[in-house]
Design a protein around this motif. Structure first.
Motif, PDB file in Angstrom:
ATOM      1  N   GLU A   1      -2.865  10.332   6.081  1.00  0.00           N
ATOM      2  CA  GLU A   1      -3.261   9.318   5.100  1.00  0.00           C
ATOM      3  C   GLU A   1      -2.723   7.940   5.481  1.00  0.00           C
ATOM      4  O   GLU A   1      -3.401   6.929   5.307  1.00  0.00           O
ATOM      5  CB  GLU A   1      -2.793   9.712   3.693  1.00  0.00           C
TER       6      GLU A   1
ATOM      7  N   LYS B   1      -0.395  19.991   1.272  1.00  0.00           N
ATOM      8  CA  LYS B   1       0.068  18.599   1.097  1.00  0.00           C
ATOM      9  C   LYS B   1       1.453  18.464   1.712  1.00  0.00           C
ATOM     10  O   LYS B   1       2.458  18.429   1.021  1.00  0.00           O
ATOM     11  CB  LYS B   1       0.080  18.249  -0.401  1.00  0.00           C
TER      12      LYS B   1
ATOM     13  N   MET C   1       1.055   4.449  -2.632  1.00  0.00           N
ATOM     14  CA  MET C   1       0.983   5.859  -2.225  1.00  0.00           C
ATOM     15  C   MET C   1       2.101   6.691  -2.852  1.00  0.00           C
ATOM     16  O   MET C   1       1.961   7.908  -2.992  1.00  0.00           O
ATOM     17  CB  MET C   1       1.063   5.982  -0.698  1.00  0.00           C
ATOM     18  N   GLU C   2       3.187   6.043  -3.233  1.00  0.00           N
ATOM     19  CA  GLU C   2       4.321   6.764  -3.828  1.00  0.00           C
ATOM     20  C   GLU C   2       3.894   7.609  -5.025  1.00  0.00           C
ATOM     21  O   GLU C   2       4.423   8.693  -5.243  1.00  0.00           O
ATOM     22  CB  GLU C   2       5.412   5.787  -4.286  1.00  0.00           C
ATOM     23  N   VAL C   3       2.932   7.129  -5.785  1.00  0.00           N
ATOM     24  CA  VAL C   3       2.475   7.830  -6.981  1.00  0.00           C
ATOM     25  C   VAL C   3       1.772   9.143  -6.616  1.00  0.00           C
ATOM     26  O   VAL C   3       1.885  10.133  -7.318  1.00  0.00           O
ATOM     27  CB  VAL C   3       1.517   6.922  -7.793  1.00  0.00           C
ATOM     28  N   ARG C   4       1.066   9.149  -5.498  1.00  0.00           N
ATOM     29  CA  ARG C   4       0.309  10.345  -5.080  1.00  0.00           C
ATOM     30  C   ARG C   4       1.129  11.293  -4.206  1.00  0.00           C
ATOM     31  O   ARG C   4       0.704  12.422  -3.970  1.00  0.00           O
ATOM     32  CB  ARG C   4      -0.950   9.923  -4.326  1.00  0.00           C
ATOM     33  N   TRP C   5       2.257  10.868  -3.716  1.00  0.00           N
ATOM     34  CA  TRP C   5       3.046  11.697  -2.796  1.00  0.00           C
ATOM     35  C   TRP C   5       4.446  11.944  -3.343  1.00  0.00           C
ATOM     36  O   TRP C   5       5.445  11.539  -2.771  1.00  0.00           O
ATOM     37  CB  TRP C   5       3.095  11.048  -1.413  1.00  0.00           C
TER      38      TRP C   5
ATOM     39  N   ARG D   1       0.829  -1.221   0.000  1.00  0.00           N
ATOM     40  CA  ARG D   1       0.000   0.000   0.000  1.00  0.00           C
ATOM     41  C   ARG D   1       0.858   1.264   0.000  1.00  0.00           C
ATOM     42  O   ARG D   1       0.513   2.246  -0.632  1.00  0.00           O
ATOM     43  CB  ARG D   1      -0.953  -0.007   1.189  1.00  0.00           C
TER      44      ARG D   1
ATOM     45  N   ASP E   1       5.142  17.652  -5.621  1.00  0.00           N
ATOM     46  CA  ASP E   1       3.777  18.046  -5.264  1.00  0.00           C
ATOM     47  C   ASP E   1       3.666  18.578  -3.835  1.00  0.00           C
ATOM     48  O   ASP E   1       2.578  18.969  -3.403  1.00  0.00           O
ATOM     49  CB  ASP E   1       2.821  16.856  -5.424  1.00  0.00           C
ATOM     50  N   TYR E   2       4.791  18.582  -3.115  1.00  0.00           N
ATOM     51  CA  TYR E   2       4.771  19.053  -1.731  1.00  0.00           C
ATOM     52  C   TYR E   2       4.273  20.487  -1.666  1.00  0.00           C
ATOM     53  O   TYR E   2       4.659  21.336  -2.460  1.00  0.00           O
ATOM     54  CB  TYR E   2       6.177  18.975  -1.120  1.00  0.00           C
TER      55      TYR E   2
ATOM     56  N   HIS F   1      -0.192  15.869   6.461  1.00  0.00           N
ATOM     57  CA  HIS F   1      -1.234  15.293   5.603  1.00  0.00           C
ATOM     58  C   HIS F   1      -0.856  13.871   5.183  1.00  0.00           C
ATOM     59  O   HIS F   1      -1.707  12.979   5.141  1.00  0.00           O
ATOM     60  CB  HIS F   1      -1.458  16.175   4.371  1.00  0.00           C
ATOM     61  N   PHE F   2       0.423  13.664   4.903  1.00  0.00           N
ATOM     62  CA  PHE F   2       0.904  12.327   4.565  1.00  0.00           C
ATOM     63  C   PHE F   2       0.683  11.371   5.743  1.00  0.00           C
ATOM     64  O   PHE F   2       0.164  10.270   5.577  1.00  0.00           O
ATOM     65  CB  PHE F   2       2.391  12.367   4.184  1.00  0.00           C
TER      66      PHE F   2
END
Length: 133
Positions: free
Chosen positions: A45, A37, A23-27, A19, A31-32, A41-42
Motif C-alpha cells: 500500500e 493484513k 494510513m494510521e487509521v486503516r493500519w 498520507r 487489525d494485524y 500488505h502494508f
C-alpha cells in the motif's frame, strides 16, 4: 535477503508524511492478520501511495495462498453448520415427536420416564419388560 528497486517518487516529504498519517487509521495493530493484513500488505500500500512499482508477487504469494485456504475452510465450516441445521430440522420434522429444533440446530426434547410393561406370554405366563437407560 534480497533488495528490489521499486523506483523513485516525486512526492514531497510533507505530502508523504500527511498520507502516512491518514494510513494510521486503516493500519492499527489490533487489525494485524498474518495472512490478510501483514507487513507485506502494508508495504504494498505504501508503494501504491508513492506511485512506484508494485510489490513483487512472490513476496505475498505464501500469505495469499494461506488466506485462500483459510477462506475455503471458513466456507466449508459455514456449509457444514448450515447442513447440520437443515438435517436437524428434517429429523425433527420426520422422525422425532415432541422435538423443538432451534435455529442454531440445537434440539430440546421432552424426556419421558421409562415405565414397566407387562406382556402375556403364549404359554399363559406374564413376563415383565423394563426399559433400561
Amino acid at each position: 535477503s534480497e533488495s528490489v528497486n521499486m523506483g523513485k517518487t516525486s512526492m514531497l516529504e510533507a505530502e508523504f508524511k500527511a498520507r502516512m498519517k491518514m494510513m494510521e487509521v486503516r493500519w492499527l495493530g489490533k487489525d494485524y492478520d498474518l495472512l490478510k493484513k501483514n507487513c507485506c500488505h502494508f508495504s504494498d500500500e505504501v508503494l501504491t501511495l508513492l506511485n512506484v512499482a508494485c510489490i513483487p508477487a512472490w513476496v505475498t504469494k505464501l500469505a495469499n495462498a494461506g488466506a485462500a485456504v483459510a477462506a475455503a475452510g471458513e466456507r466449508i465450516e459455514q456449509r457444514r453448520k448450515s447442513l447440520g441445521t437443515l438435517l436437524a430440522a428434517q429429523v425433527a420434522e420426520n422422525v422425532c415427536c415432541g422435538c423443538d429444533v432451534h435455529s442454531a440446530g440445537k434440539q430440546s426434547v421432552e424426556v419421558i420416564p421409562s415405565m414397566s410393561v407387562h406382556r402375556a406370554c403364549p404359554e399363559g405366563g406374564a413376563r415383565r419388560y423394563e426399559d433400561s437407560d
